[in-house]
Write a protein that holds these residues in place. Structure first.
Motif, PDB file in Angstrom:
ATOM      1  N   GLY A   4     -18.361  10.070   5.975  1.00 32.72           N
ATOM      2  CA  GLY A   4     -18.079   8.883   6.581  1.00 32.72           C
ATOM      3  C   GLY A   4     -15.840   8.115   6.477  1.00 32.72           C
ATOM      4  N   ILE A   5     -16.683   7.892   4.759  1.00 34.15           N
ATOM      5  CA  ILE A   5     -15.622   7.269   4.166  1.00 34.15           C
ATOM      6  C   ILE A   5     -14.828   8.470   3.827  1.00 34.15           C
ATOM      7  CG2 ILE A   5     -14.738   7.061   1.531  1.00 34.15           C
ATOM      8  CD1 ILE A   5     -18.457   5.004   1.564  1.00 34.15           C
ATOM      9  N   ALA A   8     -12.501   8.394   6.898  1.00 33.00           N
ATOM     10  CA  ALA A   8     -12.228   6.791   7.362  1.00 33.00           C
ATOM     11  C   ALA A   8     -10.961   7.110   6.507  1.00 33.00           C
ATOM     12  CB  ALA A   8     -12.269   5.518   6.867  1.00 33.00           C
ATOM     13  N   TYR A   9     -10.766   7.208   4.860  1.00 32.46           N
ATOM     14  CA  TYR A   9      -9.982   7.367   4.139  1.00 32.46           C
ATOM     15  C   TYR A   9      -8.666   8.346   4.306  1.00 32.46           C
ATOM     16  CZ  TYR A   9     -10.621   3.783   0.232  1.00 32.46           C
ATOM     17  OH  TYR A   9     -10.163   3.538  -0.725  1.00 32.46           O
ATOM     18  N   LYS A  12      -6.624   7.228   7.242  1.00 33.31           N
ATOM     19  CA  LYS A  12      -5.482   5.932   7.850  1.00 33.31           C
ATOM     20  C   LYS A  12      -4.767   7.126   6.635  1.00 33.31           C
ATOM     21  CE  LYS A  12      -5.294   4.819   3.497  1.00 33.31           C
ATOM     22  NZ  LYS A  12      -4.619   4.384   1.837  1.00 33.31           N
ATOM     23  N   THR A  15      -2.351   8.369   9.196  1.00 41.63           N
ATOM     24  CA  THR A  15      -1.753   7.872  10.310  1.00 41.63           C
ATOM     25  C   THR A  15      -0.342   7.305   9.478  1.00 41.63           C
ATOM     26  OG1 THR A  15      -4.279   6.897  10.750  1.00 41.63           O
ATOM     27  CG2 THR A  15      -2.288   5.601  11.683  1.00 41.63           C
ATOM     28  N   GLU A  16      -0.754   6.609   8.312  1.00 46.12           N
ATOM     29  CA  GLU A  16       0.692   6.259   7.618  1.00 46.12           C
ATOM     30  C   GLU A  16       1.399   7.128   7.806  1.00 46.12           C
ATOM     31  OE1 GLU A  16      -0.509   2.851   4.780  1.00 46.12           O
ATOM     32  OE2 GLU A  16      -1.680   4.279   3.803  1.00 46.12           O
ATOM     33  N   ARG A  19       3.373   6.942  11.024  1.00 42.63           N
ATOM     34  CA  ARG A  19       3.766   6.104  10.881  1.00 42.63           C
ATOM     35  C   ARG A  19       5.200   5.738   9.553  1.00 42.63           C
ATOM     36  NH1 ARG A  19      -0.976   2.120  13.291  1.00 42.63           N
ATOM     37  NH2 ARG A  19      -1.603   3.085  14.337  1.00 42.63           N
ATOM     38  N   SER A  20       4.709   5.856   8.498  1.00 40.25           N
ATOM     39  CA  SER A  20       6.086   5.471   8.185  1.00 40.25           C
ATOM     40  C   SER A  20       7.187   7.054   8.342  1.00 40.25           C
ATOM     41  CB  SER A  20       5.240   5.333   5.990  1.00 40.25           C
ATOM     42  OG  SER A  20       5.046   6.788   6.356  1.00 40.25           O
ATOM     43  N   GLU A 199      -0.581   2.502  -3.783  1.00 40.50           N
ATOM     44  CA  GLU A 199      -2.086   1.476  -3.316  1.00 40.50           C
ATOM     45  C   GLU A 199      -2.666   0.906  -4.637  1.00 40.50           C
ATOM     46  OE1 GLU A 199      -5.779   1.546  -1.427  1.00 40.50           O
ATOM     47  OE2 GLU A 199      -4.779   3.950  -0.324  1.00 40.50           O
ATOM     48  N   THR A 204      -3.441  -2.319  -2.716  1.00 42.50           N
ATOM     49  CA  THR A 204      -5.098  -1.921  -1.771  1.00 42.50           C
ATOM     50  C   THR A 204      -5.771  -1.230  -2.350  1.00 42.50           C
ATOM     51  OG1 THR A 204      -3.230  -0.123  -1.027  1.00 42.50           O
ATOM     52  CG2 THR A 204      -3.497  -2.143   0.621  1.00 42.50           C
ATOM     53  N   ASN A 207      -9.540  -2.138  -2.898  1.00 46.86           N
ATOM     54  CA  ASN A 207     -10.295  -2.144  -1.479  1.00 46.86           C
ATOM     55  C   ASN A 207     -10.725  -0.607  -1.829  1.00 46.86           C
ATOM     56  OD1 ASN A 207      -9.052  -3.752   0.147  1.00 46.86           O
ATOM     57  ND2 ASN A 207      -7.897  -2.345   0.915  1.00 46.86           N
ATOM     58  N   VAL A 213     -17.696   2.852  -2.630  1.00 42.96           N
ATOM     59  CA  VAL A 213     -16.488   4.168  -1.946  1.00 42.96           C
ATOM     60  C   VAL A 213     -17.199   4.448  -3.416  1.00 42.96           C
ATOM     61  CG1 VAL A 213     -14.729   5.093  -2.654  1.00 42.96           C
ATOM     62  CG2 VAL A 213     -15.472   3.050  -0.606  1.00 42.96           C
TER      63      VAL A 213
ATOM     64  N   LEU B  88      -2.606  -8.473   0.648  1.00 38.56           N
ATOM     65  CA  LEU B  88      -2.270  -7.543  -0.602  1.00 38.56           C
ATOM     66  C   LEU B  88      -3.069  -6.538  -0.164  1.00 38.56           C
ATOM     67  CD1 LEU B  88      -1.421  -7.906  -3.628  1.00 38.56           C
ATOM     68  CD2 LEU B  88      -3.773  -7.667  -4.396  1.00 38.56           C
ATOM     69  N   VAL B  89      -4.381  -6.562   0.416  1.00 37.98           N
ATOM     70  CA  VAL B  89      -4.946  -5.290   0.838  1.00 37.98           C
ATOM     71  C   VAL B  89      -4.425  -4.544   1.967  1.00 37.98           C
ATOM     72  CG1 VAL B  89      -7.318  -6.263  -1.423  1.00 37.98           C
ATOM     73  CG2 VAL B  89      -7.649  -7.229   1.365  1.00 37.98           C
ATOM     74  N   LEU B  93       1.148  -1.030   7.994  1.00 39.53           N
ATOM     75  CA  LEU B  93       1.098   0.149   8.947  1.00 39.53           C
ATOM     76  C   LEU B  93       0.342  -0.082   9.914  1.00 39.53           C
ATOM     77  CD1 LEU B  93       3.412   2.679   6.930  1.00 39.53           C
ATOM     78  CD2 LEU B  93       4.660   1.496   8.539  1.00 39.53           C
ATOM     79  N   PHE B 102     -11.321   0.859   9.061  1.00 40.25           N
ATOM     80  CA  PHE B 102     -11.352   1.263   7.727  1.00 40.25           C
ATOM     81  C   PHE B 102     -11.909   1.015   7.220  1.00 40.25           C
ATOM     82  CE2 PHE B 102      -9.376   1.024   3.740  1.00 40.25           C
ATOM     83  CZ  PHE B 102      -9.812   2.692   3.597  1.00 40.25           C
TER      84      PHE B 102
END
Lengths: 371, 540
Positions: A4-5, A8-9, A12, A15-16, A19-20, A199, A204, A207, A213, B88-89, B93, B102
């Motif tokens: 699952g983790i 999700a990563y 993410k 997607t980034e 989009r970037s 990150e 980030t 997180n 995690v 910050l976290v 995007l 997430f």
């Protein structure tokens, strides 16, 4: 391992990347390198500017001159000025090769006497100089042989030269497979380093630090994104090499593919190491480029054969995985022995060892806490 | 036994000690406030408790003991950490919805009915329900902080650690953030550790820890802390020894013959400093060396506008700065304060509008050149050279202003003496606290005796004493030099020290008045923060 983790990563990251618009870079960079360098690097020398000073003006000397005039390697000009003048032109970099045919050249040969042809070559770049010298010698020998043919008794030895594996002596065949070795060393490392350092730089990473995690889940998800994206590049680069550059492929495609995947793992773990010691994306990028591109080029065997390296350079070449990969890749493209060659099997084993060792070390050094 | 027990925790960064022997206890349902300046050790202690930073000592949370991040791994499912820094976290995007997905996934949460209800409640509570498809990068600072908060709350942590969640956020969003935290804490019975730079927020906390130079100097409720120092606080008066006056109050260790005044929380810092150093150096500025004529209006901006692509950072702003006036430019992060100052200085080209500096219309770069010697500027990040000592920095800037060496050295000594950083002259800026760097940045900006002084957020993150001293310095400059000062800040409370305030919101000017007038308009407002919120409510 928690799927699952990881899912999700990965979602993410993808997607980034989309989009970037960084995804464009992932596929543009390898293609750009192979196009730029594939067309840009030439090892053979053509169109050397040649000046011939003919003091003899006989039939034989005219024949010799016309040999040069009809070769793609020389842009020949017959001159009437003095030797000094032409030597000066070489100094100015306007002439590469200067040939002097002496007086009585034809007469002496007909009489069976020894004669000399003066050849001056601009060797400021030693490689180019040697290559041009070789061409000139070949051209003259060639002319001499033509002449000797008319005298059957003396025609005892002829040179029968065959170039193996790259019969056509094409530069593309020599360079393009090596470029794949550089690209797959550089590009995955850059992406994996950036994905982690980004990150760290933005914050980030907290997180990951502050959640349950696991380190393995984090690394698997961070490394699998560049791994899968660049796996596609293995095929793209193959297509460029075989279709655009017309490099023959004589080996086993499976060996090419599996070796490249392992090689990408090595590259990823280099990126991982860099992401551990750097904090900002720009530093990570520069560090990755320096660590990967330089050895990628110098020790790839493209520019200089590794067997002719001495001392520390020889050892360094054996320390970087580029050499082992290139050996297998050149074999796959040009020779096609595959795993029936013992050397290929050993090198394949070395690559697997590198991938395993570097990934393990990187995972150990990576800490789930602030430094 | 308390639910959270922190015992003698020390955190180091290489050789530097960030926080030493910190101990405290907390129970479920309590909000513990960490208050102190930047670099006083608040964040480091939070990182240690959250298990993201190596530390010495012991932490006990609900029966789990841990001594390092590895041992803390077991309780991370109960911890929610929101580190310092706006958004910050967040991943700029990703959309609001993608963020929640997430964070749900990395926390391993089941998406059952209860979860979905809770998620909807959180989204509605912070007002992001309608904006679920908006990318985080397109949210305002306040919205980003609210999103960060609900991402931190999605797994219902039992220990919520928020590092300066409200810094730089506008007062309205700040009040809302506090309401959310308060509601969650009561409903879910959690411990919340919250650090803040705003003293007013301390009133909402159940327990306060005051931090200074890597130590906890006092603990207790706001009332208890004020009680501690009550006997040292007087109405403003003249005094000589072991005392310090600021903002209509005098703090003295020795009894004075004047009535006591109501203490504020800052008093604890002042009294602590007095006890430690006996004396807080007084700021003293010498008279101007060269007398000059200053026009009545030193700066006039008419309809100044700045656009970045489609984003309007400053929207037709009119502003006047008079001779010898301290004008406070207030607003949250991203309101356009810095952009405005940069336009005045010519660091950003002006897109629209007119600017008149010292009676001269500014049209080109050349117009500014002559004025450079009359303007001083202290930037947000203090533009100092990190590899030169304070003295070398000052000499360098004196050279830039072409002040003759002999004169410059004398002047530097005088300023160092008057501004109280004489003993630090041979240190590098990086070795000194923010408060010293800030005063020395002002010294750099006034070396050439300007007529106008621009200061961009000089007080953010600076401790209470340094802040008080900076304001004293500015008032002296105004009185003795007749200098005009434009100062930006996101501390609404500092509006009280200005002659006039302008409040910006999303690039527009919404208030332009004197503090006295504003207090008359809103008679029931306790402080300037209330005025801002009332003003906001009135408008809607």
């Amino acid at each position: 391992m928690n799927t699952g983790i990881i899912k999700a990563y990965i979602l993410k990251e993808i997607t980034e990347l989309f989009r970037s618009k960084f995804i464009i870079m992932v596929y543009l960079l390898p293609t750009m390198i192979i196009l730029l360098f594939g067309y840009g690097i030439r090892l053979e020398v053509t169109h050397s500017r040649t000046v011939i000073l003919d003091y003899d003006k006989s039939k034989l000397s005219k024949d010799l001159i016309s040999k040069f005039e009809h070769s793609k390697y020389f842009d020949t000009k017959v001159s009437n000025t003095t030797e000094d003048n032409i030597l000066n032109e070489i100094k100015k970099g306007k002439v590469d090769v200067f040939i002097i045919i002496p007086e009585n050249f034809e007469k002496r040969i007909l009489k069976g006497q020894k004669t000399e042809i003066g050849v001056f070559v601009d060797s400021s770049l030693p490689m180019r100089g040697t290559i041009m010298q070789g061409y000139v010698e070949g051209e003259i020998l060639n002319a001499a042989q033509d002449y000797i043919k008319n005298i059957p008794i003396r025609n005892l030895i002829t040179i029968n030269n065959r170039n193996l594996f790259n019969q056509s002596m094409r530069d593309e065949n020599a360079i393009v497979p090596g470029l794949i070795g550089i690209i797959l060393f550089v590009a995955p490392a850059i992406l994996s380093a950036l994905l982690i350092v980004k990150e760290k730089e933005t914050g980030t990473i907290f997180n990951f630090y502050s959640s349950p995690v696991g380190k393995f889940d984090f690394l698997i998800s961070k490394l699998s994104v560049p791994f899968f994206l660049h796996s596609i590049n293995i095929f793209i680069l193959f297509l460029w090499a075989t279709y655009l550059f017309q490099v023959p492929f004589r080996g086993n495609f499976f060996i090419y593919w599996i070796t490249s995947e392992i090689y990408i793992l090595i590259s990823l773990s280099i990126g991982l190491f860099i992401s551990i010691i750097t904090r900002t994306q720009i530093v990570a990028l520069i560090a990755t480029v320096i660590v990967t591109i330089l050895p990628g080029f110098l020790y790839s065997g493209i520019i200089m054969p590794i067997s002719s390296m001495t001392g520390s350079a020889y050892i360094e070449a054996h320390l970087f995985p580029v050499m082992y990969f290139n050996h297998i890749i050149y074999d796959s493209f040009l020779i096609g022995q595959g795993f029936s060659s013992e050397k290929n099997v050993i090198y394949f084993g070395i690559l697997i060892f590198y991938a395993f060792a570097l990934l393990t070390l990187g995972t150990l050094f990576m800490k789930k806490e602030m430094r | 036994m308390p639910d959270l027990e922190v015992k003698k925790v020390t955190v180091r960064y290489k050789e530097k000690i960030a926080i030493k022997d910190a101990s405290f206890e907390a129970n479920s349902g309590e909000i513990v406030g960490f208050i102190g300046a930047d670099g006083s050790g608040k964040s480091s202690l939070m990182h240690a408790i959250a298990g993201v930073k190596k530390f010495e000592g012991e932490i006990l949370f609900k029966g789990h003991i841990y001594h390092n991040p590895k041992e803390a791994e077991r309780i991370k499912q109960h911890i929610g950490l929101m580190p310092q820094g706006i958004g910050l976290v967040l991943y700029p995007l990703l959309t609001v919805k993608e963020h929640l997905d997430f964070f749900t996934a990395i926390r391993n949460l089941k998406k059952d009915d209860e979860y979905l209800q809770y998620r909807e409640r959180l989204l509605k509570m912070v007002g992001l329900f309608e904006f679920q498809n908006r990318q985080a990068g397109h949210l305002s600072g306040g919205m980003q902080q609210k999103l960060s908060l609900i991402c931190t709350l999605i797994h219902k942590p039992k220990l919520l650690i928020l590092d300066e969640p409200t810094t730089g956020v506008d007062p309205v969003s700040r009040r809302e953030l506090w309401q959310i935290i308060d509601e969650i804490r009561k409903k879910d019975n959690i411990i919340a550790l919250i650090s803040t730079g705003y003293m007013q927020e301390a009133e909402r906390m159940d327990k306060i820890l005051l931090f200074e130079n890597g130590q906890i100097i006092a603990k207790g409720t706001a009332e208890e802390l004020k009680e501690l120092v009550k006997n040292y606080v007087y109405l403003e008066t003249e005094c000589k020894e072991e005392c310090f006056s600021f903002a209509k109050r005098t703090y003295s260790l020795k009894p004075l013959n004047v009535p006591h005044a109501d203490p504020e929380l800052e008093a604890v810092f002042f009294i602590n400093a007095l006890k430690k150093y006996k004396n807080i150096p007084e700021i003293n500025v010498e008279e101007r060396e060269i007398k000059i004529e200053i026009p009545e209006v030193v700066m006039e901006a008419i309809g100044l506008t700045k656009r970045f692509n489609n984003f309007i950072a400053n929207d037709h702003i009119d502003m006047v700065l008079k001779r010898g006036e301290i004008l406070g430019l207030l607003g949250a992060n991203g309101a356009g304060k810095t952009t405005f100052i940069k336009m005045l200085l010519g660091l950003h080209p002006i897109d629209e509008g007119q600017l008149i500096l010292l009676g001269k219309k500014i049209e080109s770069y050349k117009d500014r050149l002559e004025l450079k010697s009359k303007i001083g500027y202290v930037s947000q990040k203090f533009a100092l050279y990190k590899d030169m000592t304070i003295r070398e920095n000052l000499i360098y800037f004196a050279n830039m202003h072409q002040i003759p060496m002999s004169k410059a050295l004398k002047k530097i000594d005088k300023l160092a003496d008057g501004l109280g950083f004489k003993e630090y002259m041979d240190y590098l800026p990086t070795e000194l606290p923010l408060g010293i760097n800030q005063r020395f940045s002002v010294a750099v900006a006034i070396l050439h005796e300007p007529v106008i002084l621009f200061l961009d957020e000089p007080t953010s993150g600076v401790d209470a004493i340094a802040r008080a001293q900076l304001w004293k310095l500015l008032h002296q400059l105004k009185q003795k030099w007749g200098i005009s000062i434009l100062i930006t800040t996101h501390y609404m409370s500092e509006a009280e020290y200005c002659d006039r305030v302008v409040v910006l919101k999303q690039g527009k000017k919404i208030i332009d008045d004197t503090p006295q007038n504003l207090y008359q308009k809103f008679p029931d407002a306790k402080n300037f923060e209330d005025i801002f919120i009332k003003f906001h409510e009135e408008k809607n």
